[in-house]
Design a protein around this motif. Structure first.
Motif, PDB file in Angstrom:
ATOM      1  N   ALA A 194    -116.364  55.296  60.475  1.00  0.00           N
ATOM      2  CA  ALA A 194    -115.738  56.625  60.551  1.00  0.00           C
ATOM      3  C   ALA A 194    -114.226  56.520  60.726  1.00  0.00           C
ATOM      4  N   ASP A 195    -113.778  55.542  61.521  1.00  0.00           N
ATOM      5  CA  ASP A 195    -112.340  55.396  61.779  1.00  0.00           C
ATOM      6  C   ASP A 195    -111.554  55.205  60.485  1.00  0.00           C
ATOM      7  N   LEU A 196    -112.116  54.430  59.553  1.00  0.00           N
ATOM      8  CA  LEU A 196    -111.420  54.129  58.296  1.00  0.00           C
ATOM      9  C   LEU A 196    -111.908  54.996  57.141  1.00  0.00           C
ATOM     10  N   ASN A 197    -112.875  55.883  57.449  1.00  0.00           N
ATOM     11  CA  ASN A 197    -113.467  56.712  56.395  1.00  0.00           C
ATOM     12  C   ASN A 197    -113.971  55.839  55.242  1.00  0.00           C
ATOM     13  N   LEU A 198    -114.712  54.800  55.597  1.00  0.00           N
ATOM     14  CA  LEU A 198    -115.230  53.881  54.590  1.00  0.00           C
ATOM     15  C   LEU A 198    -116.304  54.554  53.742  1.00  0.00           C
ATOM     16  N   GLN A 199    -116.397  54.110  52.502  1.00  0.00           N
ATOM     17  CA  GLN A 199    -117.409  54.595  51.576  1.00  0.00           C
ATOM     18  C   GLN A 199    -118.175  53.391  51.017  1.00  0.00           C
ATOM     19  N   GLU A 200    -119.343  53.650  50.478  1.00  0.00           N
ATOM     20  CA  GLU A 200    -120.138  52.564  49.900  1.00  0.00           C
ATOM     21  C   GLU A 200    -119.374  51.853  48.792  1.00  0.00           C
ATOM     22  N   LYS A 201    -119.415  50.518  48.832  1.00  0.00           N
ATOM     23  CA  LYS A 201    -118.810  49.648  47.808  1.00  0.00           C
ATOM     24  C   LYS A 201    -117.294  49.839  47.698  1.00  0.00           C
ATOM     25  N   SER A 202    -116.659  50.257  48.797  1.00  0.00           N
ATOM     26  CA  SER A 202    -115.216  50.530  48.749  1.00  0.00           C
ATOM     27  C   SER A 202    -114.429  49.674  49.743  1.00  0.00           C
ATOM     28  N   TYR A 203    -115.022  48.562  50.208  1.00  0.00           N
ATOM     29  CA  TYR A 203    -114.335  47.685  51.152  1.00  0.00           C
ATOM     30  C   TYR A 203    -114.880  46.265  51.018  1.00  0.00           C
ATOM     31  N   VAL A 204    -114.100  45.321  51.518  1.00  0.00           N
ATOM     32  CA  VAL A 204    -114.480  43.913  51.560  1.00  0.00           C
ATOM     33  C   VAL A 204    -114.844  43.566  52.998  1.00  0.00           C
ATOM     34  N   LEU A 205    -115.948  42.870  53.177  1.00  0.00           N
ATOM     35  CA  LEU A 205    -116.358  42.420  54.506  1.00  0.00           C
ATOM     36  C   LEU A 205    -116.109  40.919  54.605  1.00  0.00           C
ATOM     37  N   LEU A 206    -115.347  40.516  55.612  1.00  0.00           N
ATOM     38  CA  LEU A 206    -114.951  39.118  55.791  1.00  0.00           C
ATOM     39  C   LEU A 206    -115.489  38.584  57.111  1.00  0.00           C
ATOM     40  N   THR A 207    -116.109  37.409  57.078  1.00  0.00           N
ATOM     41  CA  THR A 207    -116.506  36.729  58.319  1.00  0.00           C
ATOM     42  C   THR A 207    -116.158  35.245  58.190  1.00  0.00           C
ATOM     43  N   MET A 208    -115.610  34.676  59.232  1.00  0.00           N
ATOM     44  CA  MET A 208    -115.284  33.251  59.256  1.00  0.00           C
ATOM     45  C   MET A 208    -115.510  32.711  60.660  1.00  0.00           C
ATOM     46  N   HIS A 209    -116.193  31.553  60.743  1.00  0.00           N
ATOM     47  CA  HIS A 209    -116.382  30.963  62.069  1.00  0.00           C
ATOM     48  C   HIS A 209    -116.473  29.444  62.061  1.00  0.00           C
ATOM     49  N   ARG A 210    -116.610  28.807  60.895  1.00  0.00           N
ATOM     50  CA  ARG A 210    -116.788  27.356  60.872  1.00  0.00           C
ATOM     51  C   ARG A 210    -115.486  26.650  61.250  1.00  0.00           C
ATOM     52  N   PRO A 211    -115.587  25.605  62.081  1.00  0.00           N
ATOM     53  CA  PRO A 211    -114.387  24.905  62.539  1.00  0.00           C
ATOM     54  C   PRO A 211    -113.448  24.502  61.407  1.00  0.00           C
ATOM     55  N   SER A 212    -114.004  24.043  60.291  1.00  0.00           N
ATOM     56  CA  SER A 212    -113.165  23.581  59.188  1.00  0.00           C
ATOM     57  C   SER A 212    -112.323  24.711  58.605  1.00  0.00           C
ATOM     58  N   ASN A 213    -112.776  25.949  58.763  1.00  0.00           N
ATOM     59  CA  ASN A 213    -112.038  27.096  58.235  1.00  0.00           C
ATOM     60  C   ASN A 213    -111.144  27.778  59.262  1.00  0.00           C
ATOM     61  N   VAL A 214    -111.529  27.732  60.535  1.00  0.00           N
ATOM     62  CA  VAL A 214    -110.833  28.589  61.511  1.00  0.00           C
ATOM     63  C   VAL A 214    -110.070  27.839  62.595  1.00  0.00           C
ATOM     64  N   ASP A 215    -110.327  26.542  62.775  1.00  0.00           N
ATOM     65  CA  ASP A 215    -109.641  25.838  63.858  1.00  0.00           C
ATOM     66  C   ASP A 215    -108.195  25.496  63.507  1.00  0.00           C
ATOM     67  N   ALA A 216    -107.934  25.255  62.231  1.00  0.00           N
ATOM     68  CA  ALA A 216    -106.575  24.946  61.792  1.00  0.00           C
ATOM     69  C   ALA A 216    -105.888  26.231  61.327  1.00  0.00           C
TER      70      ALA A 216
END
Length: 363
Positions: A194-216
Motif C-alpha cells: 500500500a505504501d508504494l501503491n504496488l500493482q501486479e507485475k509492476s515491481y522487481v523483488l530482490l533478495t540476497m543473503h549468501r556470503p559470496s554476494n553480500v559480505d564483500a
C-alpha cells in the motif's frame, strides 16, 4: 513409533509444517506415531521464528536449544552437545532432519552415533560446489541417512551415483510445495504494497543473503547497481536479510526506486513473490516457489542444487557477473520469459507420502 523432528532455521519451518500435519492425520486415524519437535535455535531471531510458527500453524516446540549465532564450527558443536544430552535421557526411534543447514548435519551425526535411524527429507540435492557450507552439510548428512526422501528423480540419481542403496531412496516430491499450496490462498500484502501503491507485475523483488554476494561491499554494490539500473523503471523492493544489512549500511547507494524493507513473514513475502514481475535472488528455496507460481526468477549464483527449476521451471542461473544479470533483465523486458512447468510430484502430497512410507517400513 517416536520421531524427533529437527528444525533450526526458517527454511526448515516451511518443510516440517506439512510433515507434522501428516503425522497428526495418521495419529487421528489410529496409528501409533508420535513426534517430538526440537528447535535448535540456529535462527535466533525470536520474533521471526515465532511469526513463522504462528503463520504455518506449527505447534510450539517441545524443546528449544537456543544455540544462537556463531561460527560454523561453534554453532554445529553447540547443537550436537545439546542433542546428545537429550538423547541420553530419552531416545526416539527415528530422527527426521530436513534441508541442509547446520542443524541438519549436527543432529544427523549425533543420532547415528546414538543408534537412532536418520530420515533426511530433501536428500540428494547437489550443487557440486564445496565452497557452499550447505553442500558439505548435505553430503555428510546423506552419508549417514537410513531413509532418503527426494524432491526429484535427479536427486535420487545423485544418491545412487554416490553408492546409496536404491531400496532406501524414495522419490516423494517437495514438502516446501505442500506448504506453498496450502497457504497460497492466505497470502497477504505487506505494508509496502500500500505504501508504494504496488500493482501486479509492476515491481522487481530482490533478495540476497549468501556470503559470496553480500559480505564483500563491492559484490553487493555491483548487484544492486545492476538491478536498479536495468529494472526498466520499475520499483525494486528489497527485504534485507540481517546478514546483508551489515554490508548494506556501509554502502553509499541511493536510487529513487530502491526500497529496502525489513525481513517479512512467510505469507507477506510470498504475496510479493507471487505478483512480482521478476524475482532476483540467491536463495534455493525461492526458486522452487517461483517455479510453482510461474514467476520469472533470476538466480545470482554460479551453481544450483535445484537444477529442475532451470530445466523445467521459470528460473535462470545467471552467475554473479553484472553483465549477465543485465543480459537476462534485458531479455525479460524485451523478449519475454520462458514458460515453465511444475516438476513431477510437486503436488502438495509429499508429506503424506513420507509418513505413509515410514509407517509401512516401521510396522
Amino acid at each position: 513409533m517416536n520421531i524427533d523432528i529437527i528444525a533450526g532455521a526458517r527454511p526448515n519451518f516451511i518443510k516440517i509444517a506439512p510433515i507434522i500435519d501428516a503425522i497428526k492425520s495418521k495419529k487421528a486415524d489410529g496409528y501409533e506415531i508420535n513426534y517430538r519437535l526440537i528447535h535448535t535455535g540456529q535462527h535466533y531471531d525470536k520474533n521471526m521464528s515465532l511469526q513463522f510458527f504462528e503463520e504455518l500453524n506449527i505447534p510450539k516446540p517441545d524443546l528449544n536449544f537456543e544455540v544462537g549465532s556463531g561460527s560454523q564450527a561453534s554453532q554445529t558443536a553447540a547443537i550436537m552437545i545439546s542433542y546428545e544430552n537429550l538423547l541420553k535421557t530419552e531416545k526416539p526411534d527415528l530422527c527426521l532432519v530436513v534441508g541442509d543447514v547446520n542443524s541438519t548435519m549436527a543432529c544427523a551425526i549425533v543420532a547415528k552415533k546414538a543408534q537412532v535411524k536418520v530420515i533426511h527429507v530433501e536428500a540428494g540435492i547437489r550443487s557440486g560446489d564445496l565452497a557452499m557450507p550447505e553442500e558439505i552439510n548435505r553430503i555428510v548428512t546423506d552419508s549417514l541417512t537410513d531413509y532418503y526422501f527426494t524432491t526429484t528423480k535427479t536427486a535420487s540419481e545423485n544418491l545412487i551415483k554416490e553408492g546409496i542403496n536404491e531400496s532406501n531412496i524414495y522419490f516423494v516430491g517437495n514438502v516446501m510445495i505442500d506448504t506453498l499450496n496450502k497457504f497460497m490462498s492466505s497470502f497477504k500484502p505487506p505494508k509496502v504494497w500500500a505504501d508504494l501503491n504496488l500493482q501486479e507485475k509492476s515491481y522487481v523483488l530482490l533478495t540476497m543473503h549468501r556470503p559470496s554476494n553480500v559480505d564483500a561491499e563491492n559484490s553487493l554494490k555491483a548487484i544492486i547497481d545492476t538491478v536498479c539500473e536495468n529494472s526498466n523503471g520499475l520499483p525494486v523492493v528489497f527485504p534485507v536479510h540481517p546478514r546483508t544489512l551489515k554490508t548494506l549500511n556501509q554502502l553509499n547507494i541511493n536510487y529513487d526506486r530502491l526500497y529496502t524493507i525489513p525481513p517479512l513473514g512467510y505469507l507477506e513475502f510470498n504475496y510479493l513473490t507471487k505478483y512480482a514481475k521478476v524475482v532476483i535472488t540467491d536463495s534455493g528455496g525461492i526458486t522452487e516457489e517461483t517455479t510453482v507460481m510461474g514467476v520469472p526468477c533470476i538466480t545470482v549464483r554460479n551453481s544450483t542444487e535445484r537444477p529442475e527449476t532451470v530445466t523445467i521451471g521459470t528460473n535462470e542461473l545467471v552467475g554473479t557477473k553484472s553483465e549477465r544479470i543485465k543480459l537476462y533483465l534485458n531479455k525479460l523486458f524485451n523478449e519475454g520469459w520462458k514458460e515453465g512447468k511444475i516438476p513431477e510430484k510437486w503436488d502438495g502430497k509429499s508429506a503424506k507420502r513420507i509418513v505413509d512410507i515410514l509407517i509401512s517400513n516401521m510396522s
